[in-house]
Enzyme design. Sequence first.
Site, PDB file in Angstrom:
ATOM      1  N   HIS A  27      -9.673   1.990   4.745  1.00  0.00           N
ATOM      2  CA  HIS A  27      -8.390   2.195   5.433  1.00  0.00           C
ATOM      3  C   HIS A  27      -8.568   3.243   6.537  1.00  0.00           C
ATOM      4  O   HIS A  27      -9.315   4.212   6.367  1.00  0.00           O
ATOM      5  CB  HIS A  27      -7.335   2.659   4.426  1.00  0.00           C
ATOM      6  CG  HIS A  27      -5.961   2.602   5.006  1.00  0.00           C
ATOM      7  ND1 HIS A  27      -5.494   3.577   5.857  1.00  0.00           N
ATOM      8  CD2 HIS A  27      -4.981   1.669   4.914  1.00  0.00           C
ATOM      9  CE1 HIS A  27      -4.263   3.241   6.252  1.00  0.00           C
ATOM     10  NE2 HIS A  27      -3.935   2.089   5.690  1.00  0.00           N
ATOM     11  N   ASN A  49       0.871  -1.174   0.000  1.00  0.00           N
ATOM     12  CA  ASN A  49       0.000   0.000   0.000  1.00  0.00           C
ATOM     13  C   ASN A  49       0.909   1.226   0.000  1.00  0.00           C
ATOM     14  O   ASN A  49       1.425   1.618   1.035  1.00  0.00           O
ATOM     15  CB  ASN A  49      -0.902  -0.014   1.240  1.00  0.00           C
ATOM     16  CG  ASN A  49      -1.724   1.251   1.360  1.00  0.00           C
ATOM     17  OD1 ASN A  49      -1.832   2.021   0.398  1.00  0.00           O
ATOM     18  ND2 ASN A  49      -2.304   1.480   2.528  1.00  0.00           N
ATOM     19  N   SER A  64       3.007  -1.358  10.463  1.00  0.00           N
ATOM     20  CA  SER A  64       4.453  -1.407  10.702  1.00  0.00           C
ATOM     21  C   SER A  64       5.070  -2.781  10.435  1.00  0.00           C
ATOM     22  O   SER A  64       5.975  -3.216  11.148  1.00  0.00           O
ATOM     23  CB  SER A  64       4.783  -0.931  12.128  1.00  0.00           C
ATOM     24  OG  SER A  64       4.390   0.414  12.292  1.00  0.00           O
ATOM     25  N   GLU A  94      -5.979  -3.912  10.752  1.00  0.00           N
ATOM     26  CA  GLU A  94      -4.918  -2.918  10.903  1.00  0.00           C
ATOM     27  C   GLU A  94      -5.189  -2.092  12.157  1.00  0.00           C
ATOM     28  O   GLU A  94      -5.952  -1.107  12.102  1.00  0.00           O
ATOM     29  CB  GLU A  94      -4.900  -1.979   9.695  1.00  0.00           C
ATOM     30  CG  GLU A  94      -4.575  -2.682   8.396  1.00  0.00           C
ATOM     31  CD  GLU A  94      -3.892  -1.738   7.424  1.00  0.00           C
ATOM     32  OE1 GLU A  94      -2.781  -2.064   7.002  1.00  0.00           O
ATOM     33  OE2 GLU A  94      -4.450  -0.677   7.117  1.00  0.00           O
ATOM     34  N   LYS A 126       0.219   4.299  -0.497  1.00  0.00           N
ATOM     35  CA  LYS A 126      -0.395   5.558  -0.047  1.00  0.00           C
ATOM     36  C   LYS A 126      -0.038   6.668  -1.059  1.00  0.00           C
ATOM     37  O   LYS A 126       0.057   6.380  -2.257  1.00  0.00           O
ATOM     38  CB  LYS A 126       0.035   5.874   1.378  1.00  0.00           C
ATOM     39  CG  LYS A 126      -0.159   4.659   2.294  1.00  0.00           C
ATOM     40  CD  LYS A 126       0.027   4.919   3.734  1.00  0.00           C
ATOM     41  CE  LYS A 126      -0.176   3.617   4.498  1.00  0.00           C
ATOM     42  NZ  LYS A 126      -0.153   3.772   5.926  1.00  0.00           N
ATOM     43  N   GLY A 144       2.159   3.016  10.614  1.00  0.00           N
ATOM     44  CA  GLY A 144       3.149   4.076  10.398  1.00  0.00           C
ATOM     45  C   GLY A 144       3.839   4.545  11.667  1.00  0.00           C
ATOM     46  O   GLY A 144       4.514   5.565  11.671  1.00  0.00           O
ATOM     47  N   GLU A 154      -6.787   5.606   7.468  1.00  0.00           N
ATOM     48  CA  GLU A 154      -6.473   6.993   7.083  1.00  0.00           C
ATOM     49  C   GLU A 154      -7.675   7.638   6.399  1.00  0.00           C
ATOM     50  O   GLU A 154      -7.907   8.842   6.535  1.00  0.00           O
ATOM     51  CB  GLU A 154      -5.215   7.017   6.201  1.00  0.00           C
ATOM     52  CG  GLU A 154      -3.965   6.793   7.048  1.00  0.00           C
ATOM     53  CD  GLU A 154      -2.829   6.096   6.341  1.00  0.00           C
ATOM     54  OE1 GLU A 154      -2.809   6.050   5.104  1.00  0.00           O
ATOM     55  OE2 GLU A 154      -1.944   5.571   7.065  1.00  0.00           O
TER      56      GLU A 154
END
Length: 255
Positions: free
Chosen positions: A97, A9, A212, A167, A11, A173, A99
């Site tokens: 996701h 991914n 991560s 996730e 991003k 991250g 985010e």
Amino acid sequence: MRKTVITANWKMNKSLVEASDFFRLLADFLAAQDTGNVEIIVCPPYPYLFLARESAVRAGFKIGAQNVSDRENGAFTGEISAAMLDSLHCDYCIIGHSERRTFYHETNILINRKLKALLQYGIKPIVCVGETLEQREEGHARDIVLKQLQVCFNEIIMTPDIVIAYEPVWAIGTGRTATPQQAQEIHALIREWLQDYNPDTAPEISVLYGGSISPENIGDLLQQPDIDGGLIGGASLDILKFKRMIITALDPGLN
Ligand code: PGA
């Protein structure tokens, strides 16, 4: 037997030239590998999907988008429809996701609509779920994940094409990975939920961990019985790291 799925991914990262180099290097590497039961997916930003196609076909990896509109077509400036992704021969699409949930206020109901749009066009969804640090510390991780699953999959007929990614938001991250045991606990919960929802397809659905992941920790994560692969952000941007993670996933001891 369900697949091991290794997904990059990206991003909002990489220039056109960097993307092009990555696809070429990945294709050269995979052309010399027997990937067997391991599915490799790269989810670049939209503008690079078309470019990825040639390398993907040559080397047998799959391509995915990172988002899709819930709308069919029309006056929705800046949106990309499932029909458009289909016309690019996009195999997969990430939805839900964290985010997008956090920065663009996407709800489980909207994610359910996006899921329906993708399935209508035969694009395989990678549906993300996961709790925040606050929710975990308050002891609500399991309830939050179950609620996300219930609403996101409302009225959905489960098929083996569906992929779920757990996730934990606090691990994305941050360099702070869930321990293999923490991840396994929620993966087992998802597997149980899938079993209740549809016992026929449950064993076929891959459930990925994300947050991560690195070449150093992926082996331990993949050894867990209910972790079927990874959704990898930061470490997937580096072709050398991505190749190392694929090599670990190809280890017959893990498959
Ligand atoms: P990360 O991102 O590997 O950089 O934590 C994972 C993801 O958000 O999919």
